[in-house]
Write an enzyme that holds these catalytic residues in place. Structure first.
Site, PDB file in Angstrom:
ATOM      1  N   ARG A 297     123.380   9.574  20.181  1.00  0.00           N
ATOM      2  CA  ARG A 297     123.968  10.940  20.299  1.00  0.00           C
ATOM      3  C   ARG A 297     125.147  10.473  21.335  1.00  0.00           C
ATOM      4  O   ARG A 297     126.255  10.703  20.934  1.00  0.00           O
ATOM      5  CB  ARG A 297     123.203  11.896  20.947  1.00  0.00           C
ATOM      6  CG  ARG A 297     122.383  12.631  20.033  1.00  0.00           C
ATOM      7  CD  ARG A 297     121.601  13.675  20.702  1.00  0.00           C
ATOM      8  NE  ARG A 297     120.637  14.276  19.774  1.00  0.00           N
ATOM      9  CZ  ARG A 297     119.899  15.240  19.716  1.00  0.00           C
ATOM     10  NH1 ARG A 297     119.620  15.864  20.967  1.00  0.00           N
ATOM     11  NH2 ARG A 297     119.155  15.847  18.647  1.00  0.00           N
ATOM     12  N   TYR A 438     125.768  14.743  12.090  1.00  0.00           N
ATOM     13  CA  TYR A 438     124.648  13.833  12.263  1.00  0.00           C
ATOM     14  C   TYR A 438     124.147  13.487  13.519  1.00  0.00           C
ATOM     15  O   TYR A 438     124.981  13.811  14.831  1.00  0.00           O
ATOM     16  CB  TYR A 438     124.602  12.615  11.298  1.00  0.00           C
ATOM     17  CG  TYR A 438     125.906  11.585  11.619  1.00  0.00           C
ATOM     18  CD1 TYR A 438     126.694  11.378  13.044  1.00  0.00           C
ATOM     19  CD2 TYR A 438     126.378  10.736  10.585  1.00  0.00           C
ATOM     20  CE1 TYR A 438     127.549  10.471  13.058  1.00  0.00           C
ATOM     21  CE2 TYR A 438     127.094   9.716  10.777  1.00  0.00           C
ATOM     22  CZ  TYR A 438     127.739   9.543  12.081  1.00  0.00           C
ATOM     23  OH  TYR A 438     128.787   8.649  12.294  1.00  0.00           O
ATOM     24  N   GLU A 439     123.002  13.004  13.907  1.00  0.00           N
ATOM     25  CA  GLU A 439     122.312  12.987  15.112  1.00  0.00           C
ATOM     26  C   GLU A 439     122.192  13.954  16.019  1.00  0.00           C
ATOM     27  O   GLU A 439     122.409  14.265  17.114  1.00  0.00           O
ATOM     28  CB  GLU A 439     123.140  11.893  16.097  1.00  0.00           C
ATOM     29  CG  GLU A 439     122.980  10.400  15.455  1.00  0.00           C
ATOM     30  CD  GLU A 439     121.826   9.661  15.287  1.00  0.00           C
ATOM     31  OE1 GLU A 439     120.702  10.128  15.647  1.00  0.00           O
ATOM     32  OE2 GLU A 439     121.976   8.764  14.174  1.00  0.00           O
ATOM     33  N   GLY A 440     122.163  15.278  15.280  1.00  0.00           N
ATOM     34  CA  GLY A 440     121.988  16.652  15.673  1.00  0.00           C
ATOM     35  C   GLY A 440     123.584  17.237  15.676  1.00  0.00           C
ATOM     36  O   GLY A 440     124.330  16.970  16.323  1.00  0.00           O
TER      37      GLY A 440
END
Lengths: 596, 596
Positions: A297, A438-440
């Site tokens: 992140r 992406y990645e949350g």
């Protein structure tokens, strides 16, 4: 040259905001002072400017392609990756005893920015490998470490993260991939994973998949998820590459951007079961995965800064070159380069201020990470850990959201040419859009900020940061420059707006979760805006001092002007955001679902 | 169905905001009341939903292509265009004596929105034809009108606008295309035009190019530009199609979006000279072109609304379908459709509020146009013309800028799926980006707003609009609903912020042009935000009254909720924008050009 690493700005942040001098006093980082940073960054710039940046357009024009389970990357990528690995770049931030260089994150982050500015699609491969290394370092058995770590750190093999399944995106409770224990202690893994970045490619000899799956009989939901290493090729006792494992790439996605980065659908176990090895303990997979996720992140936030920087550079070059219309103030009595027009300046300054603000925020976050992990004093570690954890969703969420605005402005500066693919500005616009997902997604980052980072401690860390900001305000108040006064005014207002929201979030999350989460993303944006603006305020203080000493006046004056622009034009949004959060929650959820 | 025309909302605006009942009292529009509007809109919806909307994805996947000077459009487009022409849709707003239906713009604009929601790339062809018709109607000789008008109005032939050249984009003073007078009264045209939308295609028998060029010996700059009709095929005395003219498409662009719409490079006169016919008088070309431009600018604003509406519909459908995570308030004890999550609601409401606000603004602008052109009372005409002219840059600039946010949110709602091209959300994001650029970038709209629409009359029209808004505030103040109170608060603040900026712009444009133009785009965004918010405030008043009468309560309550959301979350940005403009001008232009 299509990209020039902003070394001066990076080193300014390292020296004056992230206080690399203090990092270099931590045992183990004695050699990681400003001089080392400068040497590493210069070398890194050379590689990225010379090798990776020129391949960025190729990657977009000639994306990765799939045939019969094999993925062929863009011509030039495999060779560039070889150079990347041989240069030791993969191991930069990883421990020396795993074959890395053991440099602090504060230096590593600047290198990650360059890599991503040069070639976002390429950079994803090392980024995912970093995550796999982190997970193994934290939770891998000695055997797993012995088998995989060195090859990953050297870049000989690459790593992936396998979370998503068609029905399980943001919601990992829905993961269905299963793992069956085998008599020899290994597992057989069965299932489908989607959206796997560099899940298959031709740049390295082996791919080490880190896979979330459920062991038969595990509890439902996220508490029954375990983490496995599933290599593309099994590894022989002597460390050499063994048989092909039962994991196969059945397709790759056709995406709007980052086209060179293969996004794979991976099928596990269709031919008897993919052999996997448990990482750590059963049912603690999510916890380990979060180690990878947090590193990833932060890195995705840096990707936002990186692509915004490159879009900015391209827009500046065009604005200095393109001649169109006379300046409104009559200063030039002929058509002039468009950079002379106030609105073009406004766009470029917006881009620049966002980039410098977010870079400064990411730099201080990285320094906090280093202190949190390596400082000898436990209290200092704990304090820095809390600060870092608060900042991760801001670095990820705010930097990527701003990258959408910046890459959009980048197209806009180019006018009609910006919409033509050959110009190149459009690629940044298309590439950037994945970063807020992406990645949350930004919403997932905001949930993290609200839940774990604010409500859980009743807003303590948030208020501690506000108290730090007040100190900067006091420093600004002692200056008599117009710039310091302007920045002071906006910083005070933004900090107060932030505190109102922190009170609201800390006070209402339990009682009125809908009201708080209705404002979660605006809260993240307000917090990111404030912290970036704060760091630019600190930059202004440092730059005024240095300018007064006659040090690199042009650079320092530009820094002051940028800080002031940020305060006037970006930080000034804080109050409106606060109002929307604190006074506007009701209207977010008023409409019944059927009425949409 | 991939698109469903928002008929209810359009008719609500027509009836309660644009007061179509008053338009229908204007001589010539007697039959153009609400009933006619409803009938036309329903028919239009059928055609667009059924014929054009399904072709939108095809156009993106299988764009127009060029070979040997010919352009082949997406399969299905030519047939759809035939249906469009046969249905009489091209002539909707054009005078009956030219073969049109003579309907007011307030009805036509709703049809234009549907057309663009259904298929933005397709819609550009009729949009440009509309512009050519307007120019001929205003300035064309009887002979030109007799030759071209009917065929354009019927859609048998299409029209184009040829302004841009490689060195002349926003700056038309730099136009180099030249026209040489011939003994027979015609001209021979030589030069290169770029970015010509539907400059070549296979959907109609002839293409009528309207071309800016300089007659030999004309004054330099914009005062030496004339407008010519240059048909692709010459027209015989009997009206039939004659010889091929010397205008050739040498290539089309490879664009990020609107890929089905061919963007041509046209070469005039490479084989002896393209035969052209002067429109109106020599050297007044820019003036005539502005007639086309103003119609086109309004229409591009509607394109912004249209694509935002379609992105909204797609996002709503996905959010109702996609199941992921439990609601934060515990209201459902299982994973739920993501529309139940507050942040998804926030995104959808932001999209919805923007669309409804801008649609309402465009609708009242269209009504003003109708009154300005057709009302029997000269004072009413003049007043409405001033209001319309003030609104055109807002409709164009604000609606298209908001469409970038809305289409971005549309991708975001889809999460990772949004980034996959097959999903379709990405197409709207890519398509929308041209809207803030063509027919004058947002900065060009803002220059118009500052210069011609605000500074020239000392802010009179702007203040007259603010006075109108005060009346709406007074109406709101008389209500006792929480929604009315919330909207009142934000509307008052935004109107005051606007007035501060108007004072700044009106007072400083001459003395400090750089300071004013540094804030020109923010001024446009603030003004657009205010006018859209004002129209939603009026909507709320009407909806409360109608709900009280028991009329379509669900719709009315949704309208009230949307108006309040707009006020709380979008109109609340006004103060920050005001501060940036009035207090932040200096920092926009502080950085010397070399320091970028």
């Amino acid at each position: 040259m299509s990209y020039r690493a902003p070394l001066k700005d990076m080193l300014f942040d390292l020296e004056h905001l992230a206080n690399i001098g203090q990092i270099a006093q931590i045992p183990g980082f004695e050699d990681a002072g400003l001089e080392t940073a400068q040497a590493v960054l210069e070398e890194c710039a050379k590689f990225n400017e010379g090798v990776l940046a020129p391949l960025n357009v190729d990657g977009d024009k000639n994306p990765s392609s799939w045939k019969d389970g094999e993925v062929t990357t863009t011509p030039g990528f495999a060779d560039a990756y070889k150079q990347y690995a041989e240069g030791g770049w993969q191991g930069l931030q990883h421990p020396a005893d795993a074959g890395g260089q053991g440099l602090p994150k504060v230096i590593g982050a600047a290198c990650v920015e360059m890599l991503n500015s040069a070639n976002l699609s390429f950079a994803l491969c090392p980024l995912l490998t970093d995550g796999a290394i982190e997970a193994l370092l934290t939770a891998g058995s000695d055997e797993l470490k012995a088998t995989y770590l060195e090859k990953l750190v050297s870049g000989e093999w690459t790593g992936t993260m396998n979370l998503t399944e068609p029905q399980a995106g943001s919601d990992l409770a829905l993961v269905r991939t299963r793992a069956e224990p085998q008599p020899d202690g290994s597992y057989k893994v069965f299932g489908t994973k989607i959206f796997i970045t560099y899940g298959e490619h031709d740049m390295a000899d082996n791919i080490v998949h880190l896979v979330l799956a459920r062991v038969s009989g595990a509890p439902e939901g996220v508490k029954g998820i375990s983490l496995f290493v599933v290599p593309k090729f099994l590894v022989n006792k002597d460390g050499s590459r063994g048989a092909r494992n039962d994991v196969h790439c059945v397709s790759i996605e056709h995406k709007m951007g980052i086209k060179a980065s293969p996004t794979a659908v991976l099928q596990y176990g269709d031919h008897g079961g993919a052999i996997g090895y448990l990482v750590g303990q059963e049912n603690r997979g999510l916890e380990y995965m979060f180690i990878m996720m947090n590193a990833a992140r932060y890195a995705v936030g840096v990707q936002g800064i990186a692509i915004a920087e490159r879009a900015y550079q391209k827009a500046v070059a065009y604005a200095k070159d393109r001649v169109q219309s006379r300046p409104v103030d009559g200063s030039i009595n002929a058509s002039a380069a468009i950079i002379h027009h106030p609105d073009v300046k406004r766009m470029l300054m917006t881009m620049r201020a966002h980039v410098e603000g977010c870079r400064a925020m990411a730099s201080v976050a990285a320094a906090a990470y280093d202190a949190a992990h390596h400082h000898p004093d436990a209290d200092v570690r704990q304090q820095n850990q809390a600060f870092y954890e608060f900042l991760v969703p801001l670095v990820k969420g705010y930097s990527t959201e701003m990258s959408l605005d910046v890459t959009s402005l980048g197209v806009q500066v180019h006018g009609g040419m910006g919409f033509i693919e050959e110009t190149g500005a459009a690629q940044y616009y298309r590439d950037a859009k994945i970063l807020t997902i992406y990645e949350g997604t930004t919403a997932i980052q905001a949930n993290d900020l609200v839940g774990r980072k604010t409500a859980r401690d009743g807003g303590q860390v948030a208020r501690a940061i506000a108290a730090q900001i007040e100190k900067t305000e006091a420093d600004l108040a002692r200056r008599d420059s117009a710039a310091a006064r302007a920045v002071h005014k906006r910083l005070v207002a933004a900090r107060k707006a932030f505190l109102d929201v922190v009170d609201f979030v800390a006070g209402q999350t339990k009682a009125s979760p809908n009201a708080v989460f209705a404002g979660s993303v605006p809260y993240l944006l307000l917090a990111g805006n404030l912290v970036a603006g704060w760091q630019l305020a600190r930059s202004l203080l440092a730059a005024e001092d240095l300018a007064a000493k006659g040090q690199d006046r042009a650079f320092m004056e530009a820094k002051i002007a940028t800080a002031r622009f940020y305060a006037d034009h970006i930080l000034s949004k804080a109050q409106g955001t606060r109002d929307a959060i604190v006074e506007g929650a009701e209207s977010v959820t008023a409409l019944p679902v059927d009425a949409y």
